[in-house]
Enzyme design. Structure first.
Site, PDB file in Angstrom:
ATOM      1  N   GLY A  46       0.843  -1.199   0.000  1.00  0.00           N
ATOM      2  CA  GLY A  46       0.000   0.000   0.000  1.00  0.00           C
ATOM      3  C   GLY A  46       0.871   1.239   0.000  1.00  0.00           C
ATOM      4  O   GLY A  46       1.996   1.218   0.510  1.00  0.00           O
ATOM      5  N   GLN A  51       3.345   9.904   0.796  1.00  0.00           N
ATOM      6  CA  GLN A  51       4.623   9.182   0.940  1.00  0.00           C
ATOM      7  C   GLN A  51       5.560   9.447  -0.238  1.00  0.00           C
ATOM      8  O   GLN A  51       6.750   9.135  -0.157  1.00  0.00           O
ATOM      9  CB  GLN A  51       4.384   7.679   1.081  1.00  0.00           C
ATOM     10  CG  GLN A  51       3.662   7.302   2.381  1.00  0.00           C
ATOM     11  CD  GLN A  51       3.448   5.810   2.478  1.00  0.00           C
ATOM     12  OE1 GLN A  51       2.451   5.283   1.981  1.00  0.00           O
ATOM     13  NE2 GLN A  51       4.374   5.106   3.091  1.00  0.00           N
ATOM     14  N   CYS A  94       5.713  -0.200   7.184  1.00  0.00           N
ATOM     15  CA  CYS A  94       5.393   0.963   6.361  1.00  0.00           C
ATOM     16  C   CYS A  94       6.613   1.321   5.519  1.00  0.00           C
ATOM     17  O   CYS A  94       7.736   1.317   6.034  1.00  0.00           O
ATOM     18  CB  CYS A  94       5.029   2.137   7.266  1.00  0.00           C
ATOM     19  SG  CYS A  94       4.647   3.658   6.394  1.00  0.00           S
ATOM     20  N   LEU A  95       6.393   1.640   4.250  1.00  0.00           N
ATOM     21  CA  LEU A  95       7.521   1.989   3.373  1.00  0.00           C
ATOM     22  C   LEU A  95       8.221   3.271   3.842  1.00  0.00           C
ATOM     23  O   LEU A  95       9.370   3.502   3.501  1.00  0.00           O
ATOM     24  CB  LEU A  95       7.045   2.143   1.921  1.00  0.00           C
ATOM     25  CG  LEU A  95       6.575   0.839   1.248  1.00  0.00           C
ATOM     26  CD1 LEU A  95       6.033   1.122  -0.147  1.00  0.00           C
ATOM     27  CD2 LEU A  95       7.715  -0.178   1.184  1.00  0.00           C
ATOM     28  N   HIS A 136      -4.548   1.997   7.670  1.00  0.00           N
ATOM     29  CA  HIS A 136      -3.156   2.445   7.732  1.00  0.00           C
ATOM     30  C   HIS A 136      -2.910   3.543   6.682  1.00  0.00           C
ATOM     31  O   HIS A 136      -2.357   4.598   6.991  1.00  0.00           O
ATOM     32  CB  HIS A 136      -2.228   1.239   7.494  1.00  0.00           C
ATOM     33  CG  HIS A 136      -0.765   1.563   7.389  1.00  0.00           C
ATOM     34  ND1 HIS A 136       0.172   1.037   8.250  1.00  0.00           N
ATOM     35  CD2 HIS A 136      -0.066   2.343   6.515  1.00  0.00           C
ATOM     36  CE1 HIS A 136       1.368   1.501   7.913  1.00  0.00           C
ATOM     37  NE2 HIS A 136       1.252   2.285   6.850  1.00  0.00           N
ATOM     38  N   GLU A 137      -3.355   3.284   5.453  1.00  0.00           N
ATOM     39  CA  GLU A 137      -3.123   4.260   4.372  1.00  0.00           C
ATOM     40  C   GLU A 137      -3.950   5.528   4.588  1.00  0.00           C
ATOM     41  O   GLU A 137      -3.496   6.629   4.305  1.00  0.00           O
ATOM     42  CB  GLU A 137      -3.446   3.650   3.006  1.00  0.00           C
ATOM     43  CG  GLU A 137      -2.607   2.434   2.615  1.00  0.00           C
ATOM     44  CD  GLU A 137      -1.113   2.642   2.756  1.00  0.00           C
ATOM     45  OE1 GLU A 137      -0.639   3.776   2.607  1.00  0.00           O
ATOM     46  OE2 GLU A 137      -0.406   1.658   3.044  1.00  0.00           O
ATOM     47  N   HIS A 140      -2.294   7.914   6.796  1.00  0.00           N
ATOM     48  CA  HIS A 140      -1.270   8.727   6.126  1.00  0.00           C
ATOM     49  C   HIS A 140      -1.874  10.036   5.614  1.00  0.00           C
ATOM     50  O   HIS A 140      -1.220  11.072   5.618  1.00  0.00           O
ATOM     51  CB  HIS A 140      -0.691   7.969   4.918  1.00  0.00           C
ATOM     52  CG  HIS A 140       0.430   7.031   5.262  1.00  0.00           C
ATOM     53  ND1 HIS A 140       1.599   7.455   5.845  1.00  0.00           N
ATOM     54  CD2 HIS A 140       0.566   5.694   5.082  1.00  0.00           C
ATOM     55  CE1 HIS A 140       2.412   6.413   6.008  1.00  0.00           C
ATOM     56  NE2 HIS A 140       1.798   5.336   5.566  1.00  0.00           N
TER      57      HIS A 140
HETATM   58 ZN    ZN Z   1       2.527   3.403   5.622  1.00  0.00          ZN
END
Ligand code: ZN
Length: 169
Positions: A46, A51, A94-95, A136-137, A140
């Site tokens: 995701g 991000q 998370c990236l 989660h996304e 963000h």
């Molecule tokens: Zn994330």
């Protein structure tokens, strides 16, 4: 398609609140294509636009398992219509916080309204990993990271670890 730069903690842009977009046009689709490519390249399941430094309410996701055909999903201006009272824990990563994993508790099921890749309004009910990933996304988009749910000690340790990783890279 272009692989975009993924921002990592403590980049202040990750704290920024993303704005809804007026609609889905070719420019936005290009952003979604690039985001998906960037996510596959990372690799991750995701990615939110913030991000890659874009404060727009856009999310891409693909929860297909290894060996399964890709299943890209796009969520524009997502809104939670309903969340279950029962919670479920899941070990998240998370990236933007590479190589850090920890357990977060979230609503087990959510119902979300959004615009798809073609700008069509849709409603989806999610559970399991899909529910975790959506929440989660969507966090963000509010400038919230999964490590914000952890203790201060664990959060500081996560940021220190990422700083070290970035220095080594
Ligand atoms: Zn994330």
């Amino acid at each position: 398609m272009t692989i975009l730069d993924i921002r990592v903690v403590p980049d202040p842009i990750l704290k920024q609140v993303s704005k809804p977009v007026p609609g889905v046009d070719d420019d936005l689709r290009r952003l979604m294509d690039d985001m998906l490519e960037t996510m596959y390249d990372a690799p991750g399941i995701g990615l939110a636009a913030i991000q890659v430094g874009v404060a727009k309410q856009v999310i891409v996701m693909d929860l297909a398992r290894e060996g399964e055909p890709p299943e890209p999903r796009y969520f524009v201006n997502p809104q939670i219509l309903w969340a279950s009272e029962d919670m479920a824990p899941y070990e998240e990563g998370c990236l933007s916080v590479p190589e850090v994993f920890d357990e977060v508790e979230r609503a087990a099921r959510v119902k979300v309204k959004y615009l798809d890749y073609d700008g069509q309004e849709r409603v989806v009910e999610a559970d399991g990993l899909f529910s975790v990933c959506l929440q989660h996304e969507m966090d963000h988009l509010k400038g919230v990271l999964f490590i914000d749910y952890l203790s201060r000690l664990k959060r500081d340790r996560a940021v220190t670890r990422v700083r070290k990783l970035v220095r080594q890279a």
